[in-house]
Design a protein around this motif. Structure first.
Motif, PDB file in Angstrom:
ATOM      1  N   VAL A 143      10.977  13.810   2.069  1.00  0.00           N
ATOM      2  CA  VAL A 143       9.889  12.865   2.326  1.00  0.00           C
ATOM      3  C   VAL A 143      10.105  11.620   1.468  1.00  0.00           C
ATOM      4  N   ARG A 144       9.941  10.441   2.074  1.00  0.00           N
ATOM      5  CA  ARG A 144      10.068   9.190   1.325  1.00  0.00           C
ATOM      6  C   ARG A 144       8.916   9.096   0.334  1.00  0.00           C
ATOM      7  N   VAL A 145       9.231   8.733  -0.902  1.00  0.00           N
ATOM      8  CA  VAL A 145       8.200   8.595  -1.930  1.00  0.00           C
ATOM      9  C   VAL A 145       7.764   7.135  -2.039  1.00  0.00           C
ATOM     10  N   GLU A 146       6.600   6.915  -2.625  1.00  0.00           N
ATOM     11  CA  GLU A 146       5.986   5.594  -2.683  1.00  0.00           C
ATOM     12  C   GLU A 146       6.857   4.543  -3.362  1.00  0.00           C
ATOM     13  N   GLY A 147       7.596   4.933  -4.381  1.00  0.00           N
ATOM     14  CA  GLY A 147       8.417   3.975  -5.122  1.00  0.00           C
ATOM     15  C   GLY A 147       9.670   3.526  -4.402  1.00  0.00           C
ATOM     16  N   ASP A 148       9.995   4.178  -3.303  1.00  0.00           N
ATOM     17  CA  ASP A 148      11.155   3.790  -2.510  1.00  0.00           C
ATOM     18  C   ASP A 148      10.717   2.650  -1.596  1.00  0.00           C
ATOM     19  N   LEU A 149      11.059   1.416  -1.961  1.00  0.00           N
ATOM     20  CA  LEU A 149      10.578   0.235  -1.246  1.00  0.00           C
ATOM     21  C   LEU A 149      11.390  -0.101  -0.002  1.00  0.00           C
ATOM     22  N   GLY A 150      12.565   0.470   0.121  1.00  0.00           N
ATOM     23  CA  GLY A 150      13.410   0.172   1.270  1.00  0.00           C
ATOM     24  C   GLY A 150      14.666  -0.557   0.847  1.00  0.00           C
ATOM     25  N   ASN A 151      15.377  -1.087   1.823  1.00  0.00           N
ATOM     26  CA  ASN A 151      16.645  -1.758   1.570  1.00  0.00           C
ATOM     27  C   ASN A 151      16.501  -3.264   1.644  1.00  0.00           C
ATOM     28  N   ILE A 152      17.326  -3.934   0.871  1.00  0.00           N
ATOM     29  CA  ILE A 152      17.400  -5.392   0.918  1.00  0.00           C
ATOM     30  C   ILE A 152      18.839  -5.774   1.250  1.00  0.00           C
ATOM     31  N   HIS A 153      19.020  -6.973   1.784  1.00  0.00           N
ATOM     32  CA  HIS A 153      20.354  -7.420   2.186  1.00  0.00           C
ATOM     33  C   HIS A 153      20.752  -8.670   1.407  1.00  0.00           C
TER      34      HIS A 153
ATOM     35  N   GLY B 128      13.406 -12.309  -0.072  1.00  0.00           N
ATOM     36  CA  GLY B 128      12.517 -11.830   0.989  1.00  0.00           C
ATOM     37  C   GLY B 128      11.334 -11.099   0.398  1.00  0.00           C
ATOM     38  N   PHE B 129      10.640 -10.357   1.258  1.00  0.00           N
ATOM     39  CA  PHE B 129       9.517  -9.563   0.766  1.00  0.00           C
ATOM     40  C   PHE B 129       9.376  -8.290   1.585  1.00  0.00           C
ATOM     41  N   ILE B 130       8.729  -7.322   0.981  1.00  0.00           N
ATOM     42  CA  ILE B 130       8.433  -6.022   1.583  1.00  0.00           C
ATOM     43  C   ILE B 130       6.961  -5.749   1.298  1.00  0.00           C
ATOM     44  N   VAL B 131       6.227  -5.182   2.237  1.00  0.00           N
ATOM     45  CA  VAL B 131       4.853  -4.758   1.972  1.00  0.00           C
ATOM     46  C   VAL B 131       4.874  -3.252   1.762  1.00  0.00           C
ATOM     47  N   ALA B 132       4.389  -2.826   0.595  1.00  0.00           N
ATOM     48  CA  ALA B 132       4.347  -1.409   0.236  1.00  0.00           C
ATOM     49  C   ALA B 132       2.896  -0.927   0.322  1.00  0.00           C
ATOM     50  N   PRO B 133       2.508  -0.281   1.425  1.00  0.00           N
ATOM     51  CA  PRO B 133       1.109   0.096   1.621  1.00  0.00           C
ATOM     52  C   PRO B 133       0.618   1.196   0.684  1.00  0.00           C
ATOM     53  N   ASP B 134       1.530   1.946   0.068  1.00  0.00           N
ATOM     54  CA  ASP B 134       1.125   3.075  -0.779  1.00  0.00           C
ATOM     55  C   ASP B 134       1.095   2.757  -2.267  1.00  0.00           C
ATOM     56  N   LEU B 135       1.315   1.492  -2.640  1.00  0.00           N
ATOM     57  CA  LEU B 135       1.319   1.110  -4.047  1.00  0.00           C
ATOM     58  C   LEU B 135       0.102   0.247  -4.358  1.00  0.00           C
ATOM     59  N   ALA B 136      -0.180   0.093  -5.657  1.00  0.00           N
ATOM     60  CA  ALA B 136      -1.304  -0.731  -6.110  1.00  0.00           C
ATOM     61  C   ALA B 136      -0.947  -1.344  -7.460  1.00  0.00           C
ATOM     62  N   LEU B 137      -1.836  -2.196  -7.956  1.00  0.00           N
ATOM     63  CA  LEU B 137      -1.639  -2.789  -9.283  1.00  0.00           C
ATOM     64  C   LEU B 137      -2.649  -2.265 -10.292  1.00  0.00           C
ATOM     65  N   ASP B 138      -3.400  -1.247  -9.910  1.00  0.00           N
ATOM     66  CA  ASP B 138      -4.251  -0.523 -10.854  1.00  0.00           C
ATOM     67  C   ASP B 138      -4.467   0.886 -10.316  1.00  0.00           C
ATOM     68  N   GLY B 139      -4.970   1.773 -11.146  1.00  0.00           N
ATOM     69  CA  GLY B 139      -5.189   3.157 -10.731  1.00  0.00           C
ATOM     70  C   GLY B 139      -3.925   3.998 -10.773  1.00  0.00           C
ATOM     71  N   VAL B 140      -3.980   5.169 -10.139  1.00  0.00           N
ATOM     72  CA  VAL B 140      -2.860   6.109 -10.208  1.00  0.00           C
ATOM     73  C   VAL B 140      -1.628   5.621  -9.448  1.00  0.00           C
ATOM     74  N   ARG B 141      -1.803   4.719  -8.509  1.00  0.00           N
ATOM     75  CA  ARG B 141      -0.672   4.191  -7.743  1.00  0.00           C
ATOM     76  C   ARG B 141      -0.148   2.867  -8.307  1.00  0.00           C
ATOM     77  N   SER B 142      -0.570   2.534  -9.506  1.00  0.00           N
ATOM     78  CA  SER B 142      -0.179   1.264 -10.113  1.00  0.00           C
ATOM     79  C   SER B 142       1.298   1.246 -10.505  1.00  0.00           C
ATOM     80  N   VAL B 143       1.936   0.107 -10.240  1.00  0.00           N
ATOM     81  CA  VAL B 143       3.334  -0.075 -10.622  1.00  0.00           C
ATOM     82  C   VAL B 143       3.473  -0.771 -11.972  1.00  0.00           C
ATOM     83  N   ILE B 144       2.375  -1.274 -12.505  1.00  0.00           N
ATOM     84  CA  ILE B 144       2.424  -1.992 -13.781  1.00  0.00           C
ATOM     85  C   ILE B 144       2.823  -1.032 -14.904  1.00  0.00           C
ATOM     86  N   GLY B 145       3.776  -1.475 -15.719  1.00  0.00           N
ATOM     87  CA  GLY B 145       4.286  -0.650 -16.805  1.00  0.00           C
ATOM     88  C   GLY B 145       5.449   0.233 -16.374  1.00  0.00           C
TER      89      GLY B 145
END
Length: 181
Positions: free
Chosen positions: A116-126, A135-152
């Motif tokens: 199963v793909r995990v939330e931190g796997d953002l995909g591929n870039i070229h 470019g940019f990717i939209v990661a629907p399963d991540l956040a900037l606060d709470g348990v899904r926060s990527v900060i830190g």
């Protein structure tokens, strides 16, 4: 000669003064909303090359209603190549190969299920012919606060692309690593 008042004039003046004061306060607060109004949540990471590599750049995380928009601007990649972009558990890029960043970030139960793909796997870039990837990717399963926060945590660019058919496939060593702040 002294004119006699029964207080109505004084009361009317105080009401007018209060209305004027409220108007002034309203105008002041309206000006403050532009300064203190809602700001987008954002975080940044400056990626530096791991030992023996030249990849570097910046990755910006901006929280949106549909997830976190991950905007990347990277240079020094091999020409015409694809690479996995991943958020890892720890914000530690001190190891020469980026291994101190730990495993790919997986806050949900998905990390317990193989394949199963995990939330931190953002995909591929070229990377283009000059070794630049933007470019940019939209990661629907991540956040900037709470348990899904990527900060830190850290963001890494890997040598190999991710294969969606085989999420447990290794994406090779890290080419660059940066702490998300």
């Amino acid at each position: 000669m002294r004119e006699r008042t029964d207080g109505r004039c004084a009361h009317a003046l105080s009401v007018l003064a209060c209305i004027g004061l409220l108007g002034l306060m309203g105008a002041t607060l309206a000006g403050c909303t532009a300064f203190f109004g809602p700001h987008e949540k954002r975080a940044n990471a400056q990626l530096l090359p791991t030992v023996g590599n030249t990849a570097r750049g910046s990755v910006t995380f901006i929280e949106r209603s549909d997830g976190v928009q991950v905007t990347y601007n990277l240079t020094g990649l091999p020409a015409n190549s694809d690479h996995a972009l991943q958020v890892h558990e720890r914000g530690d890029c001190n190891a020469a190969d980026g291994s101190s960043a730990g495993a790919v970030f997986a806050p949900a139960a998905s990390r317990l299920r193989a394949g199963v793909r995990v939330e931190g796997d953002l995909g591929n870039i070229h990377a283009d012919a000059t070794g630049v990837a933007t470019g940019f990717i939209v990661a629907p399963d991540l956040a900037l606060d709470g348990v899904r926060s990527v900060i830190g945590r850290s963001v890494l660019i890997h040598r190999e692309p991710d294969d969606p058919a085989f999420p447990d496939h290794s994406v090779g060593p890290a080419l660059a690593c940066g702490t998300i702040r």
